[in-house]
Design a protein around this motif. Structure first.
Motif, PDB file in Angstrom:
ATOM      1  N   ILE A 120      43.536  12.896 -17.943  1.00 46.32           N
ATOM      2  CA  ILE A 120      42.141  13.338 -17.979  1.00 46.32           C
ATOM      3  C   ILE A 120      41.517  13.038 -19.336  1.00 46.32           C
ATOM      4  O   ILE A 120      40.353  12.661 -19.426  1.00 46.32           O
ATOM      5  CB  ILE A 120      41.988  14.824 -17.568  1.00 46.32           C
ATOM      6  CG1 ILE A 120      40.504  15.214 -17.422  1.00 46.32           C
ATOM      7  CG2 ILE A 120      42.649  15.748 -18.547  1.00 46.32           C
ATOM      8  CD1 ILE A 120      39.803  14.614 -16.260  1.00 46.32           C
ATOM      9  N   LEU A 121      42.293  13.172 -20.395  1.00 49.68           N
ATOM     10  CA  LEU A 121      41.774  12.833 -21.721  1.00 49.68           C
ATOM     11  C   LEU A 121      41.480  11.336 -21.835  1.00 49.68           C
ATOM     12  O   LEU A 121      40.475  10.938 -22.427  1.00 49.68           O
ATOM     13  CB  LEU A 121      42.755  13.277 -22.807  1.00 49.68           C
ATOM     14  CG  LEU A 121      42.799  14.780 -23.053  1.00 49.68           C
ATOM     15  CD1 LEU A 121      44.018  15.149 -23.904  1.00 49.68           C
ATOM     16  CD2 LEU A 121      41.510  15.256 -23.717  1.00 49.68           C
ATOM     17  N   ARG A 122      42.336  10.513 -21.251  1.00 49.16           N
ATOM     18  CA  ARG A 122      42.118   9.061 -21.250  1.00 49.16           C
ATOM     19  C   ARG A 122      40.826   8.719 -20.518  1.00 49.16           C
ATOM     20  O   ARG A 122      39.968   7.992 -21.030  1.00 49.16           O
ATOM     21  CB  ARG A 122      43.304   8.348 -20.593  1.00 49.16           C
ATOM     22  CG  ARG A 122      43.082   6.851 -20.361  1.00 49.16           C
ATOM     23  CD  ARG A 122      44.249   6.177 -19.647  1.00 49.16           C
ATOM     24  NE  ARG A 122      44.776   6.853 -18.491  1.00 49.16           N
ATOM     25  CZ  ARG A 122      44.262   6.758 -17.255  1.00 49.16           C
ATOM     26  NH1 ARG A 122      43.177   6.036 -17.030  1.00 49.16           N
ATOM     27  NH2 ARG A 122      44.831   7.378 -16.238  1.00 49.16           N
ATOM     28  N   VAL A 123      40.671   9.268 -19.323  1.00 55.50           N
ATOM     29  CA  VAL A 123      39.476   8.995 -18.527  1.00 55.50           C
ATOM     30  C   VAL A 123      38.229   9.543 -19.227  1.00 55.50           C
ATOM     31  O   VAL A 123      37.181   8.884 -19.269  1.00 55.50           O
ATOM     32  CB  VAL A 123      39.637   9.580 -17.103  1.00 55.50           C
ATOM     33  CG1 VAL A 123      38.317   9.627 -16.363  1.00 55.50           C
ATOM     34  CG2 VAL A 123      40.664   8.775 -16.325  1.00 55.50           C
ATOM     35  N   ALA A 124      38.327  10.731 -19.781  1.00 53.23           N
ATOM     36  CA  ALA A 124      37.185  11.335 -20.473  1.00 53.23           C
ATOM     37  C   ALA A 124      36.773  10.495 -21.680  1.00 53.23           C
ATOM     38  O   ALA A 124      35.579  10.326 -21.947  1.00 53.23           O
ATOM     39  CB  ALA A 124      37.524  12.758 -20.895  1.00 53.23           C
ATOM     40  N   ALA A 125      37.749   9.952 -22.407  1.00 52.91           N
ATOM     41  CA  ALA A 125      37.438   9.095 -23.554  1.00 52.91           C
ATOM     42  C   ALA A 125      36.728   7.818 -23.101  1.00 52.91           C
ATOM     43  O   ALA A 125      35.800   7.345 -23.759  1.00 52.91           O
ATOM     44  CB  ALA A 125      38.703   8.758 -24.333  1.00 52.91           C
ATOM     45  N   GLU A 126      37.163   7.269 -21.971  1.00 56.80           N
ATOM     46  CA  GLU A 126      36.506   6.078 -21.429  1.00 56.80           C
ATOM     47  C   GLU A 126      35.061   6.379 -21.049  1.00 56.80           C
ATOM     48  O   GLU A 126      34.172   5.545 -21.234  1.00 56.80           O
ATOM     49  CB  GLU A 126      37.268   5.548 -20.215  1.00 56.80           C
ATOM     50  CG  GLU A 126      38.618   4.960 -20.545  1.00 56.80           C
ATOM     51  CD  GLU A 126      39.493   4.725 -19.314  1.00 56.80           C
ATOM     52  OE1 GLU A 126      39.024   4.960 -18.172  1.00 56.80           O
ATOM     53  OE2 GLU A 126      40.665   4.325 -19.491  1.00 56.80           O
ATOM     54  N   ALA A 128      33.045   9.227 -22.065  1.00 56.92           N
ATOM     55  CA  ALA A 128      32.186   9.880 -23.055  1.00 56.92           C
ATOM     56  C   ALA A 128      32.389   9.377 -24.477  1.00 56.92           C
ATOM     57  O   ALA A 128      31.609   9.723 -25.356  1.00 56.92           O
ATOM     58  CB  ALA A 128      32.435  11.386 -23.021  1.00 56.92           C
ATOM     59  N   GLY A 129      33.441   8.614 -24.689  1.00 58.00           N
ATOM     60  CA  GLY A 129      33.767   8.186 -26.042  1.00 58.00           C
ATOM     61  C   GLY A 129      34.800   9.121 -26.652  1.00 58.00           C
ATOM     62  O   GLY A 129      34.888  10.292 -26.288  1.00 58.00           O
ATOM     63  N   GLU A 130      35.568   8.587 -27.539  1.00 58.66           N
ATOM     64  CA  GLU A 130      36.663   9.346 -28.156  1.00 58.66           C
ATOM     65  C   GLU A 130      36.214  10.649 -28.817  1.00 58.66           C
ATOM     66  O   GLU A 130      36.865  11.684 -28.647  1.00 58.66           O
ATOM     67  CB  GLU A 130      37.414   8.457 -29.154  1.00 58.66           C
ATOM     68  CG  GLU A 130      38.776   8.969 -29.524  1.00 58.66           C
ATOM     69  CD  GLU A 130      39.738   9.061 -28.346  1.00 58.66           C
ATOM     70  OE1 GLU A 130      40.412  10.106 -28.221  1.00 58.66           O
ATOM     71  OE2 GLU A 130      39.823   8.106 -27.556  1.00 58.66           O
TER      72      GLU A 130
END
Length: 182
Positions: A120-126, A128-130
């Motif tokens: 979920i963190l990977r997808v969220a970074a993609e 919304a940005g890191e």
């Protein structure tokens, strides 16, 4: 000569996991019920698991590991959220155990919890940005968990198609989280 072991920790956890879904949820996961399921006497379980709380914790950890495998396979936010919902619908009691545990319910070890958050963190970074990944991950998880929990509890009572509502929500929440280039 010592008596041979008649069960394994894996068999005990699997039996508890199955009872969680088949019986009265967490209340159905008793040491006695697990012992019957694996074909031993209840005191024999304590050779492998200290107590019921530890057993519930192990079930929660196994559940998160299984969920993590599914989420890690997701290529994008839609696939990830759909996999999350599918897991909740297939394993509702396990989903509740790890996502909405009641007060006093044993929870998974922090390291297992952290591992389950990677997808979920990977997808969220993609999306919304890191810099905003953690907040975006929390928003996506909270929305999806709330929706799935309501669905599992039969709380959508106003009619309409639940799948359509899910599709609408996923589309809107992903769009809201996605960064807008200025």
């Amino acid at each position: 000569m010592p008596t041979p072991d008649r069960t394994t920790l894996e068999a005990i956890i699997t039996a508890a996991r199955d009872l969680l879904e088949e019986a009265d949820g967490l209340a159905g996961v008793t040491m006695q019920a697990v012992a019957v399921r694996v074909g031993v006497r209840a005191p024999s379980l304590y050779k492998r698991v200290e107590n019921r709380d530890r057993l519930v914790q192990l079930v929660a950890e196994q559940t998160l590991v299984e969920l993590t495998v599914r989420l890690d396979a997701a290529r994008d936010a839609r696939a990830l959220l759909d996999a999350y919902r599918a897991f909740g619908k297939e394993r509702p009691a396990a989903f509740r155990l790890v996502m909405t545990p009641g007060a006093g319910t044993p929870i998974a070890d922090r390291a297992v919890q952290a591992g389950s958050s990677a997808a979920i963190l990977r997808v969220a970074a993609e999306l919304a940005g890191e810099p905003d990944a953690l907040e975006a991950a929390r928003l996506l998880t909270a929305w999806a968990t709330g929706f799935i929990s309501m669905e599992l509890n039969g709380a959508f009572r106003l009619g309409g198609e639940i799948d359509r509502a899910w599709d609408y929500g996923v589309t809107r929440i992903v769009a809201a989280v996605s960064r807008v280039e200025q």
